[in-house]
Every structure is written in structure tokens, then in C-alpha cells.
Design a protein around this motif. Structure first.
Motif, PDB file in Angstrom:
ATOM      1  N   THR A 183       0.827  -1.212   0.000  1.00 37.49           N
ATOM      2  CA  THR A 183       0.000   0.000   0.000  1.00 37.49           C
ATOM      3  C   THR A 183       0.856   1.254   0.000  1.00 37.49           C
ATOM      4  O   THR A 183       0.633   2.180  -0.801  1.00 37.49           O
ATOM      5  N   ALA A 233      -6.732   2.509  -2.309  1.00 32.85           N
ATOM      6  CA  ALA A 233      -7.588   2.444  -1.123  1.00 32.85           C
ATOM      7  C   ALA A 233      -7.970   1.001  -0.804  1.00 32.85           C
ATOM      8  O   ALA A 233      -7.984   0.591   0.368  1.00 32.85           O
ATOM      9  N   VAL A 270      -7.035  -1.734   2.758  1.00 32.44           N
ATOM     10  CA  VAL A 270      -8.034  -2.270   3.692  1.00 32.44           C
ATOM     11  C   VAL A 270      -7.456  -3.321   4.637  1.00 32.44           C
ATOM     12  O   VAL A 270      -7.668  -3.265   5.858  1.00 32.44           O
ATOM     13  N   ARG A 305      -8.868  -3.022  11.858  1.00 33.73           N
ATOM     14  CA  ARG A 305      -9.222  -1.632  11.557  1.00 33.73           C
ATOM     15  C   ARG A 305      -9.217  -1.433  10.042  1.00 33.73           C
ATOM     16  O   ARG A 305      -8.321  -0.791   9.489  1.00 33.73           O
ATOM     17  N   PRO A 306     -10.195  -1.962   9.363  1.00 32.22           N
ATOM     18  CA  PRO A 306     -10.194  -1.870   7.900  1.00 32.22           C
ATOM     19  C   PRO A 306     -10.296  -0.445   7.368  1.00 32.22           C
ATOM     20  O   PRO A 306      -9.978  -0.197   6.207  1.00 32.22           O
ATOM     21  N   TRP A 307     -10.700   0.485   8.236  1.00 33.06           N
ATOM     22  CA  TRP A 307     -10.824   1.881   7.819  1.00 33.06           C
ATOM     23  C   TRP A 307      -9.504   2.648   7.896  1.00 33.06           C
ATOM     24  O   TRP A 307      -9.320   3.672   7.240  1.00 33.06           O
ATOM     25  N   GLN A 308      -8.565   2.152   8.737  1.00 36.08           N
ATOM     26  CA  GLN A 308      -7.350   2.930   8.992  1.00 36.08           C
ATOM     27  C   GLN A 308      -6.444   3.022   7.769  1.00 36.08           C
ATOM     28  O   GLN A 308      -5.864   4.085   7.493  1.00 36.08           O
ATOM     29  N   PRO A 364      -7.244   2.870   4.360  1.00 39.95           N
ATOM     30  CA  PRO A 364      -7.740   3.860   3.408  1.00 39.95           C
ATOM     31  C   PRO A 364      -7.647   5.291   3.934  1.00 39.95           C
ATOM     32  O   PRO A 364      -7.361   6.217   3.173  1.00 39.95           O
ATOM     33  N   LEU A 365      -7.880   5.478   5.241  1.00 43.22           N
ATOM     34  CA  LEU A 365      -7.770   6.820   5.813  1.00 43.22           C
ATOM     35  C   LEU A 365      -6.336   7.331   5.723  1.00 43.22           C
ATOM     36  O   LEU A 365      -6.100   8.511   5.416  1.00 43.22           O
TER      37      LEU A 365
END
Length: 257
Positions: A148, A194, A198, A204-207, A209-210
């Protein structure tokens, strides 16, 4: 010329621009350059997979920080250190508080000034510390994180080459690629990095992409400042973008709440 030929030429240019892989250069023009910059995240993902392998393999025989240092060194070796050189030159130019041609002249000098040295030290330290943390995670999360960060760093180049962003000089890499990446390629690239992010932070699948969004937002702000100071982008600016975005993504992936 058929679109396949442009795609192949763009892939070759992307590989030769972002890695040391000895691929024979083909057709080079602005349409091909645009394809190459759009494909930069894909090259970054492949490079990231290789670096994740280096981290995991060296981590099996050495402490995490040593493995991280080896991985940072491998990243520099596989890219000829060009992105790090671009970071140092860009920061030196911005740190001089000069504008336009005067700042560009500083970027052309072969030596590295104090601002550039500090930037290199900070970026390499943060990357090494983050990789040391990632080395202690499960191998799928480690691989996802390194892929990533490396892919998003190259996607930052595509963002810097979007339509409407000028080149600072009439010749050079910046002039070849400036304004060549369209909105569709940017949208596809943004979704791709993004999604890669994931699984990078377990639970924490949101962290992930954030972290990607935050890093790209900071890069966009820095790019605006650079264009205002220099008049546009250069090859050094693109290299600096790679390192800044990569480092910020690593940082975002290892932060814990």
C-alpha cells in the motif's frame, strides 16, 4: 498506433522510471508518458511486494529494526536513490525561500544542503521505524502495508501529473509528464490504492484507506505550494512526492489509537 502499443510502451517507461529493472525503452512521447504515470501505482505495488519479501525474509534472521534498515536500503537500491535525491533537491530549493528560476537553479546543484540532509534523515528514520513495527505483524498485514505505502507513493506521482499542473521547465522529465494524467486514471488509481490498504491494519479496515487519503491530501497541499514557488513540477518534485507520500502512509498505518 494501436492502443496496445501505447500501453506496452507506457508500461516499459513506468518500469524504467520507477525501478532499476533493465527493460528496453520503447516509444517515448507525451501520450506514452501519461500512460506510464497512470501505471505508476501498479509498478509501485509490484515493488512493494518485493520489498515486503525482503522485510519478512530478513526479519526471520535479524531483529526487526535491522530488517527494516535492510528493506529501506533495498528500496533505495531498486530505485537508484532517485526519489531520495529528488526529495533532497526539492527541500533545498524550498528552504532557500527563492522562487522560479533561482529556486530551480538550486535544485540543479549536485551538492545537498542542510535542509535536504534533514529531510533525508527524517524520511529514512520514519520509514525504518514504521517497517520495524510492520515486521512484527502477521505476514498478510505486513505485505498489504508495504504494498500500500509503495503503491500510493507512486500514485502521488500520477496526482502530480494530473491535467492542469504545469511543468517548471520547458525540457526534462517534468515537461514530458506534466498534465498527462486524466481524471479516469486518477479515479481508478485512487480506488485501487484504497482497496489495497483495507487489510493493512488488522481489525481496523478503515485505517489503511484513511492513511492513504490523508497522505494524498497532504501531498496535494505541498504540490500546490511547490507549483506556486517553482512555477510547476520537475523530475525532482516527482521524486519528492514519492518519498513524502510513502512515508506518510507508513506513518498512518502504524499509528494506534
Amino acid at each position: 498506433m494501436p492502443s496496445e502499443s501505447r500501453l506496452l510502451a507506457g508500461a516499459r517507461l513506468a518500469v524504467t522510471t520507477f525501478t532499476t529493472v533493465p527493460v528496453r525503452a520503447g516509444r517515448i512521447d507525451r501520450p506514452v508518458a501519461g500512460t506510464a504515470m497512470a501505471l505508476a501505482p501498479a509498478v509501485g505495488a509490484l515493488l512493494g511486494a518485493l520489498l515486503a519479501g525482503v522485510l519478512l525474509l530478513s526479519g526471520a534472521f535479524a531483529p526487526p529494526l535491522v530488517a527494516a534498515g535492510v528493506t529501506v536500503g533495498a528500496a533505495a537500491l531498486l530505485t537508484r536513490g532517485l526519489h531520495l535525491d529528488g526529495l533532497a533537491d526539492t527541500v533545498d530549493a524550498l528552504g532557500s525561500y527563492r522562487r522560479g528560476a533561482a529556486a530551480l537553479e538550486i535544485m540543479k546543484k549536485p551538492d545537498v544542503g542542510p535542509f535536504g540532509v534533514v529531510a533525508l534523515v527524517v524520511v529514512l528514520l520514519v520509514q525504518a521505524a514504521a517497517l520495524a513495527d510492520l515486521a512484527g505483524r502477521s505476514w498478510p498485514a505486513c505485505v498489504a502495508a508495504v504494498v500500500t505505502a509503495t503503491a500510493t507513493g507512486r500514485f502521488g506521482v500520477a496526482v502530480a501529473c494530473r491535467r492542469g499542473v504545469p511543468a517548471a521547465r520547458p525540457a526534462g522529465l517534468g515537461a514530458l509528464v506534466a498534465g498527462t494524467v486524466g481524471p479516469v486514471a486518477l479515479a481508478v488509481g485512487a480506488v485501487a490504492v484504497a482497496l489495497l490498504a483495507v487489510p493493512a491494519v488488522p481489525g481496523r479496515p478503515w485505517q489503511g484507506p484513511l492513511a492513504v487519503v490523508a497522505a494524498l491530501a497532504v501531498a496535494a497541499l505541498l504540490l500546490t505550494h511547490v507549483v506556486r514557488r517553482l512555477g510547476g513540477i520537475t523530475g525532482d518534485v516527482l521524486g519528492a512526492t514519492v518519498e513524502v507520500v510513502t512515508t506518510l502512509v507508513y506513518l498512518g498505518l502504524v499509528l494506534s489509537g
